[in-house]
Write a protein that holds these residues in place. Structure first.
Motif, PDB file in Angstrom:
ATOM      1  N   ILE A   1     -50.666 -39.918  44.681  1.00 29.34           N
ATOM      2  CA  ILE A   1     -50.776 -40.691  45.926  1.00 29.34           C
ATOM      3  C   ILE A   1     -49.733 -40.196  46.923  1.00 29.34           C
ATOM      4  N   VAL A   2     -48.515 -39.992  46.457  1.00 36.15           N
ATOM      5  CA  VAL A   2     -47.436 -39.499  47.312  1.00 36.15           C
ATOM      6  C   VAL A   2     -47.714 -38.063  47.753  1.00 36.15           C
TER       7      VAL A   2
ATOM      8  N   ALA B   1     -59.911 -34.230  48.301  1.00 36.74           N
ATOM      9  CA  ALA B   1     -60.463 -35.539  47.946  1.00 36.74           C
ATOM     10  C   ALA B   1     -61.067 -35.527  46.549  1.00 36.74           C
ATOM     11  N   GLN B   2     -61.804 -34.471  46.231  1.00 32.23           N
ATOM     12  CA  GLN B   2     -62.389 -34.375  44.894  1.00 32.23           C
ATOM     13  C   GLN B   2     -61.311 -34.195  43.832  1.00 32.23           C
ATOM     14  N   ALA B   3     -60.318 -33.374  44.141  1.00 30.66           N
ATOM     15  CA  ALA B   3     -59.227 -33.157  43.190  1.00 30.66           C
ATOM     16  C   ALA B   3     -58.465 -34.444  42.923  1.00 30.66           C
ATOM     17  N   PHE B   4     -58.345 -35.304  43.931  1.00 30.16           N
ATOM     18  CA  PHE B   4     -57.671 -36.597  43.750  1.00 30.16           C
ATOM     19  C   PHE B   4     -58.484 -37.488  42.828  1.00 30.16           C
ATOM     20  N   GLY B   5     -59.795 -37.608  43.122  1.00 34.13           N
ATOM     21  CA  GLY B   5     -60.639 -38.494  42.322  1.00 34.13           C
ATOM     22  C   GLY B   5     -60.707 -38.093  40.870  1.00 34.13           C
ATOM     23  N   HIS B   6     -60.752 -36.771  40.643  1.00 33.78           N
ATOM     24  CA  HIS B   6     -60.832 -36.257  39.276  1.00 33.78           C
ATOM     25  C   HIS B   6     -59.463 -35.868  38.722  1.00 33.78           C
ATOM     26  N   SER B   7     -58.424 -36.059  39.511  1.00 37.49           N
ATOM     27  CA  SER B   7     -57.048 -35.762  39.107  1.00 37.49           C
ATOM     28  C   SER B   7     -56.904 -34.333  38.600  1.00 37.49           C
ATOM     29  N   THR B   8     -57.365 -33.391  39.415  1.00 31.93           N
ATOM     30  CA  THR B   8     -57.322 -31.975  39.053  1.00 31.93           C
ATOM     31  C   THR B   8     -55.921 -31.427  39.322  1.00 31.93           C
TER      32      THR B   8
ATOM     33  N   MET C   1     -60.189 -41.637  48.916  1.00 29.97           N
ATOM     34  CA  MET C   1     -59.947 -40.900  47.674  1.00 29.97           C
ATOM     35  C   MET C   1     -59.830 -41.853  46.486  1.00 29.97           C
ATOM     36  N   MET C   2     -59.130 -42.948  46.685  1.00 24.92           N
ATOM     37  CA  MET C   2     -58.957 -43.909  45.596  1.00 24.92           C
ATOM     38  C   MET C   2     -60.286 -44.577  45.231  1.00 24.92           C
ATOM     39  N   ARG C   3     -61.139 -44.736  46.216  1.00 24.65           N
ATOM     40  CA  ARG C   3     -62.481 -45.282  45.913  1.00 24.65           C
ATOM     41  C   ARG C   3     -63.255 -44.294  45.043  1.00 24.65           C
ATOM     42  N   SER C   4     -63.134 -43.010  45.342  1.00 27.06           N
ATOM     43  CA  SER C   4     -63.870 -42.010  44.567  1.00 27.06           C
ATOM     44  C   SER C   4     -63.378 -41.932  43.133  1.00 27.06           C
ATOM     45  N   THR C   5     -62.113 -42.263  42.894  1.00 25.56           N
ATOM     46  CA  THR C   5     -61.598 -42.299  41.523  1.00 25.56           C
ATOM     47  C   THR C   5     -62.419 -43.250  40.661  1.00 25.56           C
ATOM     48  N   VAL C   6     -62.834 -44.369  41.243  1.00 33.37           N
ATOM     49  CA  VAL C   6     -63.556 -45.400  40.516  1.00 33.37           C
ATOM     50  C   VAL C   6     -65.058 -45.125  40.478  1.00 33.37           C
TER      51      VAL C   6
ATOM     52  N   LYS D   1     -56.205 -45.405  41.300  1.00 32.73           N
ATOM     53  CA  LYS D   1     -55.725 -44.117  40.794  1.00 32.73           C
ATOM     54  C   LYS D   1     -55.275 -44.313  39.369  1.00 32.73           C
ATOM     55  N   THR D   2     -55.711 -43.412  38.510  1.00 31.51           N
ATOM     56  CA  THR D   2     -55.270 -43.432  37.122  1.00 31.51           C
ATOM     57  C   THR D   2     -54.101 -42.470  36.924  1.00 31.51           C
ATOM     58  N   GLY D   3     -53.458 -42.617  35.812  1.00 33.72           N
ATOM     59  CA  GLY D   3     -52.413 -41.684  35.414  1.00 33.72           C
ATOM     60  C   GLY D   3     -52.274 -41.706  33.915  1.00 33.72           C
ATOM     61  N   SER D   4     -52.047 -40.539  33.317  1.00 33.17           N
ATOM     62  CA  SER D   4     -51.822 -40.499  31.870  1.00 33.17           C
ATOM     63  C   SER D   4     -50.917 -39.330  31.526  1.00 33.17           C
ATOM     64  N   LEU D   5     -50.091 -39.552  30.542  1.00 31.82           N
ATOM     65  CA  LEU D   5     -49.155 -38.531  30.076  1.00 31.82           C
ATOM     66  C   LEU D   5     -48.721 -38.929  28.678  1.00 31.82           C
ATOM     67  N   ALA D   6     -48.359 -37.971  27.860  1.00 35.82           N
ATOM     68  CA  ALA D   6     -47.910 -38.286  26.503  1.00 35.82           C
ATOM     69  C   ALA D   6     -46.641 -37.520  26.179  1.00 35.82           C
ATOM     70  N   ASP D   7     -45.738 -38.174  25.466  1.00 39.51           N
ATOM     71  CA  ASP D   7     -44.555 -37.530  24.907  1.00 39.51           C
ATOM     72  C   ASP D   7     -44.826 -37.267  23.434  1.00 39.51           C
ATOM     73  N   PRO D   8     -44.467 -36.095  22.932  1.00 43.53           N
ATOM     74  CA  PRO D   8     -44.789 -35.765  21.543  1.00 43.53           C
ATOM     75  C   PRO D   8     -43.889 -36.409  20.503  1.00 43.53           C
ATOM     76  N   SER D   9     -42.592 -36.591  20.816  1.00 39.67           N
ATOM     77  CA  SER D   9     -41.690 -37.041  19.768  1.00 39.67           C
ATOM     78  C   SER D   9     -40.583 -37.933  20.323  1.00 39.67           C
ATOM     79  N   PRO D  10     -40.566 -39.235  20.005  1.00 32.46           N
ATOM     80  CA  PRO D  10     -41.642 -39.917  19.294  1.00 32.46           C
ATOM     81  C   PRO D  10     -42.874 -40.001  20.175  1.00 32.46           C
ATOM     82  N   PHE D  11     -44.029 -40.013  19.530  1.00 36.25           N
ATOM     83  CA  PHE D  11     -45.269 -39.988  20.302  1.00 36.25           C
ATOM     84  C   PHE D  11     -45.420 -41.271  21.115  1.00 36.25           C
ATOM     85  N   ARG D  12     -45.646 -41.081  22.410  1.00 38.42           N
ATOM     86  CA  ARG D  12     -45.904 -42.185  23.326  1.00 38.42           C
ATOM     87  C   ARG D  12     -47.054 -41.786  24.235  1.00 38.42           C
TER      88      ARG D  12
END
Length: 394
Positions: free
Chosen positions: A125-126, A170-177, A292-297, A321-332
Motif C-alpha cells: 500500500i505504501v 494495478a494487477q500486480a497489487f491485486g495479485h501481490s506480484t 487496487m484494493m477492490r481488485s484484491t478481493v 490487501k493481504t499479506g503473508s510471510l513465514a519465518d523458518p526457525s522457529p516456524f511462524r
C-alpha cells in the motif's frame, strides 16, 4: 502471490499532501503529548458500554461490546496461537473493536497495539502510493520473469528474452506480484522517497492513542536490492494491527488520516480532543489505491476467501490487501488482511493478523471476512423493522 513464506469527512478541512520528495514528513498526531493511559476496561451493564479508568475520571469507550465479543470468540474458536482484529468506523476513526487472543500465550495482552508481525505485502500500500506519486500509471505494463518465491538482483533488470509476462501496477497489487513491485521500486523510487512515504503512513513514528501503542518500525535500506525487497514486502518492516487498520483507513477516507478515537466521553475529567485529520495522499492517489484494493478481493489474492459470504456480507463490496510471510526457525506463519467496506462508500475498516505454527485452523483473510460479516449483521440487527432492506443494499 503475497510475499511468500521467508464524524464526517465533509466537515474536515484537509491539509495539503507533502510532496513525494519530502525527507521528513510532519505527522501532527506524533507531536501531541500522550493522554493519560486507560486502565482495564469492563462492561457497565446499566449503559451497555465498556468503561475504564482514565486519570481522575472514568472513560466510556467507543468499542461495541457485542462486536468485540464476537470477534474475540472467532479468534478463540480458531485457536490462533497469536491473533488480533481491529475495526474502526470509517470517517470518524472511532474504534469499534480491539479483539485479540493467544492460545500460545494466554496471559499476553496488547497484541492489537504491538507490531507482532512483519508487514509483508501490506506494505505494498505504501509502495504503491509512492509509485503513483512518482507518476507510475496504474495501467502501465511491466514485463517480468521469475520472482514467484524469491527475489534476486538479476530479476530487477529488463530481459527481453525472458520477460514474457506483463502486468500493470494495478494487477500486480491485486495479485501481490512481488517482482513487479521490486522492479518498479528499483526504477522509480529511492530509499529517501520510500522512507518519507512510509513516515506519512505512520511508520517509525508514535501513534497518539489512550493506550500505549508500539511504533511500527520500517527499515528501508539504501542499497538498490535492499530497497526493492522492502518495497515488495520482504523488508525489515513490522506492523501493529491498529496501525494496519489506519493504513486501510487512509484509502477509505480519500487520502486522509483520521486519528483513532477510543474514548466517547469521560466522567469526572476533561475529554482530550484527538488530533485533527491530515492528508497523507491526494484524493486521486487514494482513489487508485482503493480500486487496487477492490481488485484484491474480486480477482486477486483474497478472491477465494471472499467468494462465498454469509448473509451478513452479501451484496457488500469489500476492498482489501493481504499479506503473508513465514519465518523458518522457529516456524511462524504470518498472515494479514486489511481493508474496508462497502468499497464504494466505506463504513468500516478492518485489520486482522494471525500468527500460526505449521498446523493452523484459519488465516487472517478468513478472520477478517467473518469480522466484516459480524459488523454488518450486528448493524442490521440493531435497525428498526422495515429498515433492513435499505441498510443491506450496497
Amino acid at each position: 502471490g503475497d510475499a511468500p513464506r521467508a464524524e464526517d469527512l465533509a466537515k474536515v478541512v484537509p491539509t495539503e499532501a507533502p510532496p513525494a520528495s519530502t525527507e521528513a514528513a510532519v505527522v501532527p498526531a506524533a507531536l501531541r503529548p500522550e493522554p493519560p493511559v486507560l486502565g482495564d476496561a469492563k462492561l457497565d451493564p446499566r449503559r451497555g458500554r465498556l468503561v475504564a479508568p482514565l486519570g481522575e475520571g472514568r472513560a466510556v469507550l467507543t468499542i461495541d461490546p457485542r462486536l468485540q465479543e464476537r470477534l474475540e470468540r472467532s479468534l478463540q474458536n480458531y485457536r490462533v496461537p497469536w491473533g488480533a482484529t481491529v475495526m474502526l468506523e470509517a470517517g470518524s476513526g472511532r474504534v469499534l473493536a480491539l479483539a485479540e487472543h493467544s492460545d500460545a500465550e494466554p496471559a499476553r495482552k496488547g497484541l492489537a497495539l504491538a507490531p507482532i508481525a512483519p508487514a509483508a505485502s501490506v506494505f505494498k500500500i505504501v509502495t504503491a502510493a509512492a509509485l503513483l506519486e512518482r507518476g507510475v500509471g496504474p495501467t502501465d505494463p511491466v514485463c517480468y520473469h521469475g520472482g514467484k518465491r524469491r527475489l534476486q538482483p538479476r530479476l530487477l533488470a529488463d530481459d527481453p528474452r525472458r520477460d514474457r509476462r506483463c502486468v500493470s501496477l494495478a494487477q500486480a497489487f491485486g495479485h501481490s506480484t512481488n517482482v513487479v513491485f521490486a522492479k518498479l521500486a528499483d526504477r522509480d523510487l529511492d530509499a529517501q522517497a520510500l522512507r518519507a512515504t512510509a513516515e506519512r503512513f505512520l511508520f517509525n513514528v508514535p501513534i497518539a492513542f489512550p493506550r500505549a501503542v508500539e511504533p511500527s518500525p520500517a527499515n528501508i535500506p539504501d542499497d538498490p536490492f535492499g530497497l526493492a525487497n522492502a518495497a515488495a514486502g520482504f523488508g525489515d518492516v513490522r506492523l501493529s494491527p491498529l496501525h494496519a487498520a489506519l493504513l486501510a483507513s487512509v484509502v477509505a477516507n480519500g487520502g486522509l488520516l483520521v486519528p483513532p478515537v477510543l474514548v466517547d466521553d469521560v466522567e469526572g475529567a476533561p475529554l482530550v480532543t484527538p488530533p485533527a485529520p491530515w492528508r497523507v495522499v491526494d484524493e486521486n492517489v487514494a482513489s487508485e489505491l482503493g480500486t487496487m484494493m477492490r481488485s484484491t478481493v474480486t480477482a486477486g489474492t483474497a478472491r477465494r476467501v471472499f467468494r462465498r459470504t454469509a448473509s451478513g456480507l452479501r451484496g457488500v463490496a469489500v476492498a482489501g490487501k493481504t499479506g503473508s510471510l513465514a519465518d523458518p526457525s522457529p516456524f511462524r506463519d504470518y498472515t494479514w488482511f486489511v481493508g474496508f467496506a462497502p468499497a464504494e462508500k466505506p463504513e468500516v475498516v478492518v485489520a486482522s493478523v494471525v500468527v500460526n505454527g505449521r498446523l493452523w485452523h484459519a488465516r487472517a483473510p478468513m478472520v477478517a471476512k467473518e469480522a466484516l460479516e459480524a459488523f454488518f449483521a450486528t448493524r442490521v440487527a440493531s435497525l428498526p423493522p422495515g429498515a433492513v432492506k435499505t441498510a443491506s443494499a450496497h
